[in-house]
Design an enzyme around this catalytic site. Structure first.
Site, short mmCIF file in Angstrom:
data_model
loop_
_atom_site.label_atom_id
_atom_site.label_comp_id
_atom_site.label_asym_id
_atom_site.label_seq_id
_atom_site.Cartn_x
_atom_site.Cartn_y
_atom_site.Cartn_z
N HIS A 1 37.48 -13.44 -17.84
CA HIS A 1 38.76 -13.79 -18.49
C HIS A 1 39.95 -13.74 -17.73
CE1 HIS A 1 38.05 -12.99 -23.03
NE2 HIS A 1 37.62 -11.72 -22.98
N HIS B 1 33.25 -8.37 -18.68
CA HIS B 1 33.31 -9.39 -19.32
C HIS B 1 35.46 -9.53 -19.38
CE1 HIS B 1 34.32 -11.33 -23.54
NE2 HIS B 1 35.53 -10.23 -23.32
N GLU B 2 35.75 -8.56 -19.26
CA GLU B 2 37.50 -8.91 -18.57
C GLU B 2 37.54 -9.45 -17.69
OE1 GLU B 2 38.69 -7.80 -21.61
OE2 GLU B 2 37.59 -7.43 -22.40
#
Length: 149
Positions: A68, A64-65
């Site tokens: 980004h 998820h990170e």
């Protein structure tokens, strides 16, 4: 586990791109699994998520990170609301939200019952049964369960 090496490995395996910035644990994170900082490109991760939810969930949070991270440096939409982010997250099987952590400092609820109307009350704090009465019928309250402190 060496966090930086692990994040670099996940980045190469799941995204086919290198991760070149800094990664660190952040014990102050409470309700989130990780954070991406666009200003300098580093990532923070919550160590409690790794300890309590395991490696499989933690890997999905790293993905998820990294979504980004990689989208930001490609100049695409890297925020949760952006279509690019949602599509990439789905493609790499990342988590949208971190599962709730088991709360170790939560106290068991105290359960009271009215002696007249049988209305039940759950409270975190103790009630002075000599001073307070039932809100429905003004009957006396009785402590049903006393948790071990």
């Amino acid at each position: 586990m060496k966090l930086t090496d692990y994040v670099k490995q996940v980045s190469l395996e799941d995204f086919g791109r290198a991760f070149i910035h800094h990664v660190q644990w952040n014990r102050r994170l409470r309700s989130t699994g990780g954070r991406f900082f666009p200003k300098d490109g580093h990532l923070d991760f919550n160590p409690k998520v790794y300890q309590k939810l395991g490696m499989e969930v933690f890997r999905k949070i790293v993905r998820h990170e990294l979504c980004h991270y990689h989208l930001y440096f490609q100049g695409k939409g890297y925020q949760h609301k952006d279509r690019d982010f949602k599509e990439l997250l789905k493609a790499v099987d990342g988590l949208r939200f971190v599962p709730s952590l088991p709360n170790s400092n939560s106290k068991p609820l105290k359960l009271y019952r009215c002696q007249s109307c049988q209305q039940r009350y759950q409270r975190k704090r103790r009630i002075d049964t000599k001073r307070y009465r039932c809100g429905l019928c003004r009957g006396k309250l009785l402590l049903i369960n006393q948790p071990e402190d």
